[in-house]
Design a protein around this motif. Structure first.
Motif, PDB file in Angstrom:
ATOM      1  N   THR A 252       0.852  -1.191   0.000  1.00 25.67           N
ATOM      2  CA  THR A 252       0.000   0.000   0.000  1.00 25.67           C
ATOM      3  C   THR A 252       0.887   1.240   0.000  1.00 25.67           C
ATOM      4  N   GLU A 253       0.264   2.391   0.033  1.00 24.93           N
ATOM      5  CA  GLU A 253       1.000   3.656   0.086  1.00 24.93           C
ATOM      6  C   GLU A 253       1.057   4.215   1.500  1.00 24.93           C
ATOM      7  N   ASN A 254       0.562   3.466   2.490  1.00 24.76           N
ATOM      8  CA  ASN A 254       0.472   3.955   3.863  1.00 24.76           C
ATOM      9  C   ASN A 254       1.306   3.111   4.816  1.00 24.76           C
ATOM     10  N   VAL A 255       1.747   3.739   5.902  1.00 26.76           N
ATOM     11  CA  VAL A 255       2.386   2.996   6.983  1.00 26.76           C
ATOM     12  C   VAL A 255       1.288   2.211   7.691  1.00 26.76           C
ATOM     13  N   LEU A 256       1.519   0.926   7.906  1.00 28.33           N
ATOM     14  CA  LEU A 256       0.553   0.077   8.589  1.00 28.33           C
ATOM     15  C   LEU A 256       1.105  -0.321   9.947  1.00 28.33           C
ATOM     16  N   THR A 257       0.263  -0.248  10.972  1.00 25.05           N
ATOM     17  CA  THR A 257       0.649  -0.698  12.308  1.00 25.05           C
ATOM     18  C   THR A 257      -0.370  -1.727  12.769  1.00 25.05           C
TER      19      THR A 257
ATOM     20  N   PRO B 256       5.442   1.738   3.863  1.00 21.91           N
ATOM     21  CA  PRO B 256       5.038   1.309   2.515  1.00 21.91           C
ATOM     22  C   PRO B 256       6.257   0.944   1.681  1.00 21.91           C
ATOM     23  N   GLU B 257       6.009   0.153   0.646  1.00 23.64           N
ATOM     24  CA  GLU B 257       7.074  -0.187  -0.289  1.00 23.64           C
ATOM     25  C   GLU B 257       7.517   1.095  -0.976  1.00 23.64           C
ATOM     26  N   SER B 258       8.815   1.267  -1.100  1.00 20.81           N
ATOM     27  CA  SER B 258       9.361   2.457  -1.736  1.00 20.81           C
ATOM     28  C   SER B 258       9.571   2.194  -3.218  1.00 20.81           C
ATOM     29  N   ASP B 259       9.221   3.171  -4.048  1.00 17.01           N
ATOM     30  CA  ASP B 259       9.429   3.047  -5.486  1.00 17.01           C
ATOM     31  C   ASP B 259      10.828   3.480  -5.903  1.00 17.01           C
ATOM     32  N   ASP B 260      11.487   4.235  -5.048  1.00 19.82           N
ATOM     33  CA  ASP B 260      12.819   4.701  -5.426  1.00 19.82           C
ATOM     34  C   ASP B 260      13.904   3.860  -4.771  1.00 19.82           C
ATOM     35  N   ASP B 261      15.095   4.004  -5.295  1.00 10.70           N
ATOM     36  CA  ASP B 261      16.231   3.255  -4.763  1.00 10.70           C
ATOM     37  C   ASP B 261      16.818   3.916  -3.531  1.00 10.70           C
ATOM     38  N   ASP B 262      16.289   5.065  -3.154  1.00 14.90           N
ATOM     39  CA  ASP B 262      16.818   5.849  -2.057  1.00 14.90           C
ATOM     40  C   ASP B 262      16.014   5.589  -0.797  1.00 14.90           C
ATOM     41  N   THR B 263      16.416   4.627  -0.015  1.00 12.81           N
ATOM     42  CA  THR B 263      15.692   4.331   1.218  1.00 12.81           C
ATOM     43  C   THR B 263      16.428   5.007   2.361  1.00 12.81           C
ATOM     44  N   ASP B 264      15.727   5.813   3.140  1.00 11.40           N
ATOM     45  CA  ASP B 264      16.402   6.505   4.229  1.00 11.40           C
ATOM     46  C   ASP B 264      16.467   5.638   5.475  1.00 11.40           C
ATOM     47  N   GLU B 265      17.138   6.163   6.499  1.00 10.53           N
ATOM     48  CA  GLU B 265      17.366   5.381   7.708  1.00 10.53           C
ATOM     49  C   GLU B 265      16.073   5.053   8.441  1.00 10.53           C
ATOM     50  N   ASN B 266      15.044   5.896   8.309  1.00  9.76           N
ATOM     51  CA  ASN B 266      13.773   5.640   8.983  1.00  9.76           C
ATOM     52  C   ASN B 266      12.892   4.673   8.210  1.00  9.76           C
TER      53      ASN B 266
ATOM     54  N   LEU C   3      -4.920  -4.858  12.433  1.00 19.35           N
ATOM     55  CA  LEU C   3      -4.345  -3.537  12.228  1.00 19.35           C
ATOM     56  C   LEU C   3      -4.882  -2.568  13.267  1.00 19.35           C
ATOM     57  N   ASP C   4      -4.042  -1.619  13.671  1.00 16.76           N
ATOM     58  CA  ASP C   4      -4.399  -0.641  14.689  1.00 16.76           C
ATOM     59  C   ASP C   4      -5.183   0.534  14.115  1.00 16.76           C
ATOM     60  N   GLY C   5      -5.989   1.138  14.955  1.00 17.81           N
ATOM     61  CA  GLY C   5      -6.648   2.418  14.695  1.00 17.81           C
ATOM     62  C   GLY C   5      -7.040   2.687  13.267  1.00 17.81           C
ATOM     63  N   ASP C   6      -6.349   3.635  12.666  1.00 19.03           N
ATOM     64  CA  ASP C   6      -6.688   4.076  11.312  1.00 19.03           C
ATOM     65  C   ASP C   6      -6.075   3.219  10.223  1.00 19.03           C
ATOM     66  N   SER C   7      -5.272   2.235  10.601  1.00 22.36           N
ATOM     67  CA  SER C   7      -4.680   1.358   9.591  1.00 22.36           C
ATOM     68  C   SER C   7      -5.730   0.398   9.054  1.00 22.36           C
ATOM     69  N   GLU C   8      -5.884   0.403   7.757  1.00 23.07           N
ATOM     70  CA  GLU C   8      -6.756  -0.571   7.103  1.00 23.07           C
ATOM     71  C   GLU C   8      -6.321  -0.680   5.652  1.00 23.07           C
ATOM     72  N   VAL C   9      -6.659  -1.806   5.053  1.00 25.39           N
ATOM     73  CA  VAL C   9      -6.338  -2.046   3.652  1.00 25.39           C
ATOM     74  C   VAL C   9      -7.648  -2.372   2.949  1.00 25.39           C
ATOM     75  N   GLN C  10      -8.040  -1.519   2.045  1.00 31.27           N
ATOM     76  CA  GLN C  10      -9.276  -1.688   1.294  1.00 31.27           C
ATOM     77  C   GLN C  10     -10.456  -2.011   2.219  1.00 31.27           C
ATOM     78  N   GLY C  11     -10.520  -1.311   3.338  1.00 29.89           N
ATOM     79  CA  GLY C  11     -11.612  -1.475   4.284  1.00 29.89           C
ATOM     80  C   GLY C  11     -11.434  -2.588   5.293  1.00 29.89           C
ATOM     81  N   GLU C  12     -10.396  -3.406   5.153  1.00 25.88           N
ATOM     82  CA  GLU C  12     -10.152  -4.516   6.094  1.00 25.88           C
ATOM     83  C   GLU C  12      -9.110  -4.116   7.133  1.00 25.88           C
TER      84      GLU C  12
END
Length: 170
Positions: A55-60, A82-92, A117-126
């Protein structure tokens, strides 16, 4: 002089090794096109249970695995970038959408895998799901829990396989 690492430092070291192995997988896969090489390198980065955030969101949330004897063999909270599209992954964001857990399978049999999943984390409503999975070879088989993966019927999918290419074929 006494040298020691805290659990956090060991975890960061393991995460960095996984990240480097994943980069190697991408490099060799794109240049060599050889499934065997990609799978061998991926084995360095993957564990018994692997979470993939497509997904494009951080999931907890929490992942729980119950073994054939009804004992809890894994119960861990996670924060999955989320999965990164670029080759530049930072330390966080050094894991690039993947978290792996090792030494989960205790014996061959049926395991119950669940994700909440916690609180506001959901994937396609699940936000919660579970599935019974069968592990026949505890030294070879792995579980992928894929969040929002294309080609998987469920928003949160469970895939058992022996290699990274098994997960991609699902």
């Amino acid at each position: 002089m006494v040298l020691h690492q805290t659990r956090s430092q060991c975890s960061n070291s393991t995460n960095r090794r996984r990240f480097l192995a994943a980069c190697g997988v991408g490099f060799f896969g794109s240049t060599a096109g050889c499934t065997t090489i990609v799978n061998s390198l991926a084995d360095l980065a993957l564990g018994d249970v692997n979470l993939f955030n497509e997904t494009e969101n951080v999931l907890t949330g929490t992942v729980t695995i119950t073994g054939p004897g009804d004992e809890t063999v894994l119960s861990e909270s996670f924060e999955l970038p989320p999965e990164s599209d670029d080759d530049d992954t930072d330390e966080n964001n050094d894991e690039d959408g993947v978290t792996a857990y090792e030494d989960v399978w205790t014996e061959p049999g049926t395991y119950e895998a669940s994700v909440e999943l916690d609180g506001d984390s959901e994937v396609q409503g699940e936000s919660t799901t579970s599935e019974s999975i069968s592990i026949d070879d505890t030294s070879e088989e792995m579980l992928a829990i894929a969040f929002g993966m294309e080609g998987v019927d469920d928003a949160i999918g469970f895939i058992v396989g022996e290699s990274l290419s098994d997960f991609a074929q699902a």
